[in-house]
Design a protein around this motif. Structure first.
Motif, PDB file in Angstrom:
ATOM      1  N   VAL A  63       0.823  -1.220   0.000  1.00 58.07           N
ATOM      2  CA  VAL A  63       0.000   0.000   0.000  1.00 58.07           C
ATOM      3  C   VAL A  63       0.852   1.263   0.000  1.00 58.07           C
ATOM      4  CG1 VAL A  63      -1.746   1.324   1.243  1.00 58.07           C
ATOM      5  CG2 VAL A  63      -1.980  -1.162   1.053  1.00 58.07           C
ATOM      6  N   PRO A  64       1.712   1.478   1.018  1.00 63.06           N
ATOM      7  CA  PRO A  64       2.542   2.692   0.976  1.00 63.06           C
ATOM      8  C   PRO A  64       3.520   2.705  -0.186  1.00 63.06           C
ATOM      9  CG  PRO A  64       3.233   1.263   2.780  1.00 63.06           C
ATOM     10  CD  PRO A  64       1.947   0.708   2.261  1.00 63.06           C
ATOM     11  N   GLU A  65       4.012   1.513  -0.589  1.00 63.98           N
ATOM     12  CA  GLU A  65       4.920   1.488  -1.743  1.00 63.98           C
ATOM     13  C   GLU A  65       4.199   1.986  -2.986  1.00 63.98           C
ATOM     14  OE1 GLU A  65       7.658  -1.588  -4.340  1.00 63.98           O
ATOM     15  OE2 GLU A  65       5.552  -1.964  -3.935  1.00 63.98           O
ATOM     16  N   ARG A  66       2.991   1.500  -3.194  1.00 65.85           N
ATOM     17  CA  ARG A  66       2.253   1.907  -4.393  1.00 65.85           C
ATOM     18  C   ARG A  66       1.843   3.375  -4.340  1.00 65.85           C
ATOM     19  NH1 ARG A  66       1.526  -3.551  -5.063  1.00 65.85           N
ATOM     20  NH2 ARG A  66       1.592  -4.073  -7.291  1.00 65.85           N
ATOM     21  N   ILE A  67       1.530   3.870  -3.177  1.00 71.14           N
ATOM     22  CA  ILE A  67       1.221   5.299  -3.072  1.00 71.14           C
ATOM     23  C   ILE A  67       2.434   6.122  -3.484  1.00 71.14           C
ATOM     24  CG2 ILE A  67       0.686   7.181  -1.481  1.00 71.14           C
ATOM     25  CD1 ILE A  67      -1.024   5.215   0.104  1.00 71.14           C
ATOM     26  N   SER A  68       3.620   5.705  -3.030  1.00 70.38           N
ATOM     27  CA  SER A  68       4.839   6.458  -3.354  1.00 70.38           C
ATOM     28  C   SER A  68       5.175   6.390  -4.835  1.00 70.38           C
ATOM     29  CB  SER A  68       6.013   5.939  -2.518  1.00 70.38           C
ATOM     30  OG  SER A  68       6.352   4.611  -2.875  1.00 70.38           O
ATOM     31  N   VAL A  69       4.804   5.290  -5.496  1.00 73.97           N
ATOM     32  CA  VAL A  69       5.060   5.138  -6.932  1.00 73.97           C
ATOM     33  C   VAL A  69       3.940   5.758  -7.761  1.00 73.97           C
ATOM     34  CG1 VAL A  69       5.309   3.477  -8.817  1.00 73.97           C
ATOM     35  CG2 VAL A  69       6.506   3.093  -6.652  1.00 73.97           C
ATOM     36  N   TYR A  70       2.708   5.493  -7.371  1.00 73.14           N
ATOM     37  CA  TYR A  70       1.577   6.022  -8.132  1.00 73.14           C
ATOM     38  C   TYR A  70       1.496   7.540  -8.059  1.00 73.14           C
ATOM     39  CZ  TYR A  70      -0.192   1.216  -8.540  1.00 73.14           C
ATOM     40  OH  TYR A  70      -0.340  -0.129  -8.819  1.00 73.14           O
ATOM     41  N   ALA A  71       2.053   8.121  -7.002  1.00 70.41           N
ATOM     42  CA  ALA A  71       2.102   9.588  -6.935  1.00 70.41           C
ATOM     43  C   ALA A  71       2.920  10.145  -8.101  1.00 70.41           C
ATOM     44  CB  ALA A  71       2.715  10.029  -5.604  1.00 70.41           C
ATOM     45  N   ILE A  72       3.986   9.446  -8.458  1.00 69.96           N
ATOM     46  CA  ILE A  72       4.815   9.865  -9.593  1.00 69.96           C
ATOM     47  C   ILE A  72       4.044   9.710 -10.900  1.00 69.96           C
ATOM     48  CG2 ILE A  72       6.969   9.437 -10.855  1.00 69.96           C
ATOM     49  CD1 ILE A  72       8.092   8.272  -8.217  1.00 69.96           C
ATOM     50  N   LEU A  73       3.334   8.587 -11.037  1.00 66.73           N
ATOM     51  CA  LEU A  73       2.567   8.355 -12.263  1.00 66.73           C
ATOM     52  C   LEU A  73       1.451   9.389 -12.412  1.00 66.73           C
ATOM     53  CD1 LEU A  73       2.228   4.456 -12.116  1.00 66.73           C
ATOM     54  CD2 LEU A  73       4.061   5.838 -13.124  1.00 66.73           C
ATOM     55  N   ALA A  74       0.770   9.707 -11.300  1.00 64.80           N
ATOM     56  CA  ALA A  74      -0.287  10.724 -11.349  1.00 64.80           C
ATOM     57  C   ALA A  74       0.292  12.077 -11.731  1.00 64.80           C
ATOM     58  CB  ALA A  74      -0.992  10.800  -9.996  1.00 64.80           C
ATOM     59  N   PHE A  75       1.468  12.384 -11.209  1.00 64.80           N
ATOM     60  CA  PHE A  75       2.145  13.633 -11.575  1.00 64.80           C
ATOM     61  C   PHE A  75       2.446  13.680 -13.062  1.00 64.80           C
ATOM     62  CE2 PHE A  75       6.508  15.093 -12.546  1.00 64.80           C
ATOM     63  CZ  PHE A  75       6.275  16.454 -12.526  1.00 64.80           C
ATOM     64  N   GLU A  76       2.917  12.566 -13.615  1.00 65.81           N
ATOM     65  CA  GLU A  76       3.207  12.522 -15.046  1.00 65.81           C
ATOM     66  C   GLU A  76       1.955  12.836 -15.863  1.00 65.81           C
ATOM     67  OE1 GLU A  76       6.787   9.258 -15.512  1.00 65.81           O
ATOM     68  OE2 GLU A  76       4.757   8.518 -15.250  1.00 65.81           O
ATOM     69  N   LEU A  77       0.835  12.252 -15.466  1.00 64.44           N
ATOM     70  CA  LEU A  77      -0.412  12.504 -16.194  1.00 64.44           C
ATOM     71  C   LEU A  77      -0.842  13.963 -16.071  1.00 64.44           C
ATOM     72  CD1 LEU A  77      -2.447   9.292 -15.264  1.00 64.44           C
ATOM     73  CD2 LEU A  77      -1.441   9.848 -17.491  1.00 64.44           C
ATOM     74  N   ILE A  78      -0.750  14.511 -14.867  1.00 62.43           N
ATOM     75  CA  ILE A  78      -1.173  15.897 -14.644  1.00 62.43           C
ATOM     76  C   ILE A  78      -0.279  16.872 -15.400  1.00 62.43           C
ATOM     77  CG2 ILE A  78      -1.310  17.722 -12.900  1.00 62.43           C
ATOM     78  CD1 ILE A  78      -2.271  15.610 -10.925  1.00 62.43           C
TER      79      ILE A  78
END
Length: 242
Positions: free
Chosen positions: A195-210
């Motif tokens: 869970v925390p690992e994916r939050i830390s990674v998915y935050a980067i992916l969400a940033f890329e999209l934004i």
């Protein structure tokens, strides 16, 4: 003053969006192909999906990822696309900001590429290769979440609107906080570390999209770097008329 987006600027936006989408898709496909026991996004780590050893037991987790190659491709593609986007974007930035963003992008990109080439496995744990994997993962997450914060603070120099900048900064802080929690809370690490690992990674992916969407959305941007240069090359008549 307003300047039209260059093809390189738009190309960087496309690469960022593509990097995020390919990562999510390939991760999903790798997870869907996982064999017994079923893969858990909460308990399993992302690197488990890239482990090439069927039936391997790593850190107490049984690994069986027949499509591990897809996850490793996703890691490498993320790194390559992110660095390529930063190289294209450098033409729109000047000074210290340019150097900071490019350096962080290279650290993130090289880090996630290392994750794709130096896999997690029990063998890697014993032969020391896991050190390269772990350093790559940490570098990718730390640098990858630092970039949104920098964009949030200085993104106006790229013409990024305020709302995407605020969202970027919030994602970066969330990602770093989640990574810190993952390292500090060992019971959480073993019970639901995914869970925390994916939050830390998915935050980067969400940033890329934004950021990618923001770079592609508007027909023109406010460039705060250009006016001084434009004034320096203006003709005397233009200077008097201004």
């Amino acid at each position: 003053m307003k300047v039209q987006k260059t093809p390189a600027f738009r190309g960087a936006g496309v690469l960022l969006v593509l990097a995020a989408l390919q990562y999510v898709l390939l991760e999903y496909l790798a997870a869907a192909a996982w064999r017994d026991p079923p893969y858990s996004y909460a308990v399993g780590f992302i690197s488990d999906l890239g482990n090439p050893v069927a039936g391997d037991v790593f850190d107490g987790r049984v690994v069986d990822s027949p499509l591990h190659l897809l996850m490793d491709i996703a890691f490498v593609a993320q790194g390559v696309l992110f660095i390529a986007a930063a190289v294209l974007l450098r033409t729109a930035v000047a000074g210290r900001l340019k150097s900071v963003l490019l350096a962080l992008a290279i650290v993130h990109g090289v880090g996630v590429i290392l994750v794709g080439f130096f896999h997690e496995s029990s063998a890697a744990l014993h032969n020391g290769v896991i050190v390269v994997h772990s350093i790559g993962a940490a570098a990718a997450i730390l640098a990858g979440n630092a970039i949104p914060i920098v964009i949030g603070v200085r993104g106006e120099r790229l013409g990024i609107p305020r709302r995407p900048r605020v969202a970027a900064a919030a994602l970066g802080v969330l990602g770093l906080a989640s990574f810190a929690l993952l390292q500090a809370d060992r019971p959480l690490y073993h019970a639901a570390g995914g869970v925390p690992e994916r939050i830390s990674v998915y935050a980067i992916l969400a940033f890329e999209l934004i950021l990618g969407a923001a770079m592609l959305a508007r027909p023109s941007l406010h460039n705060t770097l250009a006016p001084a240069a434009d004034h320096a090359i203006a003709t005397p008549t233009e200077r008097l008329s201004s």
